[in-house]
Design an enzyme around this catalytic site. Structure first.
Site, PDB file in Angstrom:
ATOM      1  CG  ASP A   1       2.298   2.782  -4.081  1.00  0.00           C
ATOM      2  OD1 ASP A   1       1.741   1.774  -3.596  1.00  0.00           O
ATOM      3  OD2 ASP A   1       3.415   3.175  -3.706  1.00  0.00           O
TER       4      ASP A   1
ATOM      5  CD  GLN B   1       9.508  -7.393  -2.927  1.00  0.00           C
ATOM      6  OE1 GLN B   1      10.148  -7.614  -3.973  1.00  0.00           O
ATOM      7  NE2 GLN B   1       9.486  -8.264  -1.921  1.00  0.00           N
TER       8      GLN B   1
ATOM      9  CE1 TYR C   1       6.204 -12.249  -2.712  1.00  0.00           C
ATOM     10  CE2 TYR C   1       6.995 -14.510  -2.612  1.00  0.00           C
ATOM     11  CZ  TYR C   1       6.168 -13.556  -3.166  1.00  0.00           C
ATOM     12  OH  TYR C   1       5.294 -13.914  -4.166  1.00  0.00           O
TER      13      TYR C   1
END
Length: 304
Positions: free
Chosen positions: A51, A75, A139
């Site tokens: 990660d 993401q 986002y």
């Protein structure tokens, strides 16, 4: 040159890794496999399941002694960012910061941003790199904020590539993002695709192989602080996407209509002249041909 590709097991990242290896680069991959797939990992690359927000990333960078980084891990979903903005910020902002803090000795950095999300609803079309930034979603905001950290946190040459809507082989047909793959997957299964809104909203769809080439050229010709749109330079509606997939599959399945999604723009396509000038890059795959390649991949994946 040794290159680290974050998100190298995803469909954009793996296409980029494959191209780098073909061109003679040594490649390391960092991916937590949350959206990427182990099957996408090129066995000639060194792989770290990790990660990007966690401690230990700097140890990988020291061990591999990479010369360049192509940072694609993210993401990537507008809808998920609306439902969980903390997760979105943790991955897209804090993950980028964590990566930058470990970039000692790195000579060049390519950052995958979003031309479809950072500009917001366009004031004019096509959208060039001078267009005001006014994202409609967490986002889009997180991708733009990470661009700012590149400018302020590390003194290293970097290029920002603002992608259009990338599609192609290895894109997840069961994900929440990637309308081309989602439509293709549902039609191949005989299911009705969902259209959010009236379907006349437009996007700039760019083939994943063309994006991988842009990543490679940006790495090789890195211009400090350059921001470049990477798209097709064409406006295509969601209904046109569906019609193309229907024609290629021979399926006449009618869509289900649902309310539009908050945080998504109505119309957009990108001006790509700057990328042509700076990188010598241009898109080479037309949408119908790229969609056919995606369908071929999905069909071969489901064959026994």
């Amino acid at each position: 040159m040794k290159v680290l590709v974050t998100g190298g097991a995803g469909f954009i990242g793996s296409a980029t890794v494959d191209l780098l290896l073909e061109e003679g680069y040594s490649v390391a991959i960092v991916d937590d496999l949350s959206t990427g797939r182990a099957a996408n990992i090129n066995p000639r690359a060194t792989f770290y399941k990790m990660d990007i927000t966690r401690k230990g990333l700097e140890k990988v960078l020291r061990k591999e002694r990479v010369d360049g980084i192509i940072h694609i891990a993210a993401q990537p979903q507008v809808r998920r960012s609306l439902g969980d903005p903390i997760l979105d910020a943790r991955v897209n902002i804090l993950g980028t910061i964590n990566l930058l803090l470990g970039c000692v000795g790195v000579e060049r950095f390519v950052y995958a941003s979003s031309g479809g999300a950072v500009y917001g609803e366009p004031r004019y079309l096509p959208v060039d790199e001078e267009h005001p930034v006014a994202p409609l979603s967490p986002y889009g905001l997180s991708k733009y904020v990470a661009e700012g950290y590149l400018r302020t946190l590390r003194d290293l040459p970097y290029t920002v590539l603002r992608y259009g809507n990338v599609y192609g082989p290895r894109q997840d047909p069961d994900g929440e993002a990637g309308v081309v793959a989602i439509f293709a997957g549902r039609l191949l299964r005989g299911q009705r695709p969902a259209i959010f809104g009236d379907g006349r909203q437009t996007r700039d769809f760019v083939f994943v192989g063309d994006v991988a080439k842009a990543n490679l050229l940006a790495l090789e010709r890195c211009k400090d602080g350059e921001i470049l749109n990477i798209g097709s330079g064409r406006e295509t509606s969601v209904l046109e996407v569906l019609d193309t997939i229907k024609a290629l599959t021979g399926r006449e399945t009618e869509p289900v209509y649902a309310p539009p999604v908050d945080g998504e723009v109505r119309r957009i396509y990108l001006a790509i002249g700057k990328a042509r000038k700076v990188l010598g890059w241009r898109p080479t795959v037309q949408f119908r041909d790229g969609a056919a390649r995606l369908l071929e991949h999905l069909t071969s994946r489901s064959s026994p």
